[in-house]
Write a protein that holds these residues in place. Structure first.
Motif, PDB file in Angstrom:
ATOM      1  N   VAL A   1      68.091 -12.766  28.362  1.00  9.61           N
ATOM      2  CA  VAL A   1      68.450 -11.478  28.962  1.00  9.61           C
ATOM      3  C   VAL A   1      68.953 -10.524  27.884  1.00  9.61           C
ATOM      4  N   ILE A   2      69.796 -11.023  27.001  1.00  8.41           N
ATOM      5  CA  ILE A   2      70.324 -10.189  25.915  1.00  8.41           C
ATOM      6  C   ILE A   2      69.192  -9.766  24.971  1.00  8.41           C
ATOM      7  N   GLU A   3      68.290 -10.685  24.657  1.00  5.51           N
ATOM      8  CA  GLU A   3      67.161 -10.363  23.782  1.00  5.51           C
ATOM      9  C   GLU A   3      66.249  -9.305  24.399  1.00  5.51           C
ATOM     10  N   SER A   4      66.271  -9.191  25.726  1.00  6.34           N
ATOM     11  CA  SER A   4      65.430  -8.192  26.395  1.00  6.34           C
ATOM     12  C   SER A   4      66.033  -6.789  26.306  1.00  6.34           C
ATOM     13  N   GLY A   5      67.259  -6.691  25.761  1.00 10.12           N
ATOM     14  CA  GLY A   5      67.879  -5.385  25.585  1.00 10.12           C
ATOM     15  C   GLY A   5      69.098  -5.131  26.445  1.00 10.12           C
ATOM     16  N   VAL A   6      69.490  -6.092  27.267  1.00 11.50           N
ATOM     17  CA  VAL A   6      70.686  -5.936  28.087  1.00 11.50           C
ATOM     18  C   VAL A   6      71.911  -6.090  27.185  1.00 11.50           C
ATOM     19  N   HIS A   7      72.895  -5.239  27.363  1.00 14.86           N
ATOM     20  CA  HIS A   7      74.084  -5.238  26.521  1.00 14.86           C
ATOM     21  C   HIS A   7      75.114  -6.232  27.039  1.00 14.86           C
ATOM     22  N   GLN A   8      75.618  -7.092  26.137  1.00 15.05           N
ATOM     23  CA  GLN A   8      76.653  -8.043  26.530  1.00 15.05           C
ATOM     24  C   GLN A   8      78.020  -7.402  26.356  1.00 15.05           C
ATOM     25  N   VAL A   9      78.868  -7.578  27.365  1.00 10.48           N
ATOM     26  CA  VAL A   9      80.219  -7.030  27.358  1.00 10.48           C
ATOM     27  C   VAL A   9      81.207  -8.123  27.741  1.00 10.48           C
ATOM     28  N   ASP A  10      82.472  -7.845  27.515  1.00  5.50           N
ATOM     29  CA  ASP A  10      83.530  -8.753  27.924  1.00  5.50           C
ATOM     30  C   ASP A  10      83.559  -8.837  29.454  1.00  5.50           C
ATOM     31  N   PRO A  11      83.834 -10.013  30.012  1.00  2.93           N
ATOM     32  CA  PRO A  11      83.874 -10.142  31.472  1.00  2.93           C
ATOM     33  C   PRO A  11      84.802  -9.129  32.149  1.00  2.93           C
ATOM     34  N   ARG A  12      85.891  -8.751  31.514  1.00  5.04           N
ATOM     35  CA  ARG A  12      86.798  -7.769  32.116  1.00  5.04           C
ATOM     36  C   ARG A  12      86.144  -6.401  32.245  1.00  5.04           C
ATOM     37  N   ASP A  13      85.174  -6.127  31.386  1.00  6.47           N
ATOM     38  CA  ASP A  13      84.499  -4.833  31.427  1.00  6.47           C
ATOM     39  C   ASP A  13      83.480  -4.721  32.563  1.00  6.47           C
ATOM     40  N   ILE A  14      83.074  -5.850  33.127  1.00 10.57           N
ATOM     41  CA  ILE A  14      82.110  -5.828  34.231  1.00 10.57           C
ATOM     42  C   ILE A  14      82.687  -5.090  35.438  1.00 10.57           C
ATOM     43  N   VAL A  15      83.860  -5.489  35.873  1.00 10.70           N
ATOM     44  CA  VAL A  15      84.468  -4.846  37.044  1.00 10.70           C
ATOM     45  C   VAL A  15      84.804  -3.391  36.744  1.00 10.70           C
ATOM     46  N   ARG A  16      85.278  -3.116  35.550  1.00  9.59           N
ATOM     47  CA  ARG A  16      85.575  -1.724  35.173  1.00  9.59           C
ATOM     48  C   ARG A  16      84.323  -0.855  35.265  1.00  9.59           C
ATOM     49  N   ALA A  17      83.210  -1.369  34.752  1.00  2.40           N
ATOM     50  CA  ALA A  17      81.964  -0.598  34.776  1.00  2.40           C
ATOM     51  C   ALA A  17      81.482  -0.385  36.211  1.00  2.40           C
ATOM     52  N   LEU A  18      81.614  -1.399  37.050  1.00  2.16           N
ATOM     53  CA  LEU A  18      81.223  -1.257  38.456  1.00  2.16           C
ATOM     54  C   LEU A  18      82.079  -0.206  39.160  1.00  2.16           C
ATOM     55  N   ARG A  19      83.363  -0.232  38.883  1.00  4.82           N
ATOM     56  CA  ARG A  19      84.260   0.754  39.504  1.00  4.82           C
ATOM     57  C   ARG A  19      83.958   2.164  39.024  1.00  4.82           C
ATOM     58  N   ARG A  20      83.729   2.339  37.710  1.00  2.86           N
ATOM     59  CA  ARG A  20      83.408   3.664  37.169  1.00  2.86           C
ATOM     60  C   ARG A  20      82.133   4.216  37.801  1.00  2.86           C
ATOM     61  N   ALA A  21      81.173   3.325  38.048  1.00  2.36           N
ATOM     62  CA  ALA A  21      79.899   3.749  38.636  1.00  2.36           C
ATOM     63  C   ALA A  21      79.993   3.918  40.151  1.00  2.36           C
ATOM     64  N   GLY A  22      81.126   3.518  40.729  1.00  2.00           N
ATOM     65  CA  GLY A  22      81.291   3.611  42.179  1.00  2.00           C
ATOM     66  C   GLY A  22      80.565   2.526  42.930  1.00  2.00           C
ATOM     67  N   LEU A  23      80.154   1.477  42.243  1.00  2.00           N
ATOM     68  CA  LEU A  23      79.388   0.404  42.883  1.00  2.00           C
ATOM     69  C   LEU A  23      80.264  -0.690  43.465  1.00  2.00           C
ATOM     70  N   ARG A  24      81.420  -0.914  42.921  1.00  2.00           N
ATOM     71  CA  ARG A  24      82.278  -1.972  43.440  1.00  2.00           C
ATOM     72  C   ARG A  24      82.821  -1.568  44.807  1.00  2.00           C
ATOM     73  N   SER A  25      83.210  -0.334  44.959  1.00  2.00           N
ATOM     74  CA  SER A  25      83.764   0.083  46.234  1.00  2.00           C
ATOM     75  C   SER A  25      82.686   0.524  47.225  1.00  2.00           C
ATOM     76  N   ALA A  26      81.503   0.875  46.728  1.00  2.00           N
ATOM     77  CA  ALA A  26      80.457   1.401  47.595  1.00  2.00           C
ATOM     78  C   ALA A  26      79.719   0.318  48.369  1.00  2.00           C
ATOM     79  N   VAL A  27      79.776  -0.909  47.884  1.00  2.22           N
ATOM     80  CA  VAL A  27      79.031  -1.989  48.506  1.00  2.22           C
ATOM     81  C   VAL A  27      79.957  -2.746  49.450  1.00  2.22           C
ATOM     82  N   PRO A  28      79.626  -2.836  50.730  1.00  2.07           N
ATOM     83  CA  PRO A  28      80.508  -3.521  51.664  1.00  2.07           C
ATOM     84  C   PRO A  28      80.623  -5.006  51.394  1.00  2.07           C
TER      85      PRO A  28
END
Length: 85
Positions: free
Chosen positions: A56-83
């Motif tokens: 997945v990483i070799e395909s161009g997906v960026h690896q981030v720290d696990p703590r950054d996953i939830v932060r990114a979802l919240r910034r994008a409005g996806l964590r709260s938008a999905v029931p």
């Protein structure tokens, strides 16, 4: 952009990483199809088995720290938008 964390989540004796989009669920699903994923979607992410993370990483997906996953979802409005449930 698609992001993946380190495989730290255990289930059924295996470790998994989380694949997300920091833009939209549409981008996430398109990326998952491109990567050949057709299952393992959970509310706002895909679970990626540890042995597939490097591809997945070799395909161009960026690896981030696990703590950054939830932060990114919240910034994008996806964590709260999905029931939950």
């Amino acid at each position: 952009m698609l992001l993946i964390d380190r495989p730290i989540f255990y289930r059924d004796g295996r470790r998994f990483a989380h694949l997300i989009s920091d833009v939209s669920l549409e981008e996430l699903h398109q990326g998952a199809r491109r990567l050949g994923l057709d299952r393992s979607f959970h509310r706002d992410h895909y679970d990626i088995p540890e042995d597939y993370v490097s591809a997945v990483i070799e395909s161009g997906v960026h690896q981030v720290d696990p703590r950054d996953i939830v932060r990114a979802l919240r910034r994008a409005g996806l964590r709260s938008a999905v029931p939950r449930g």
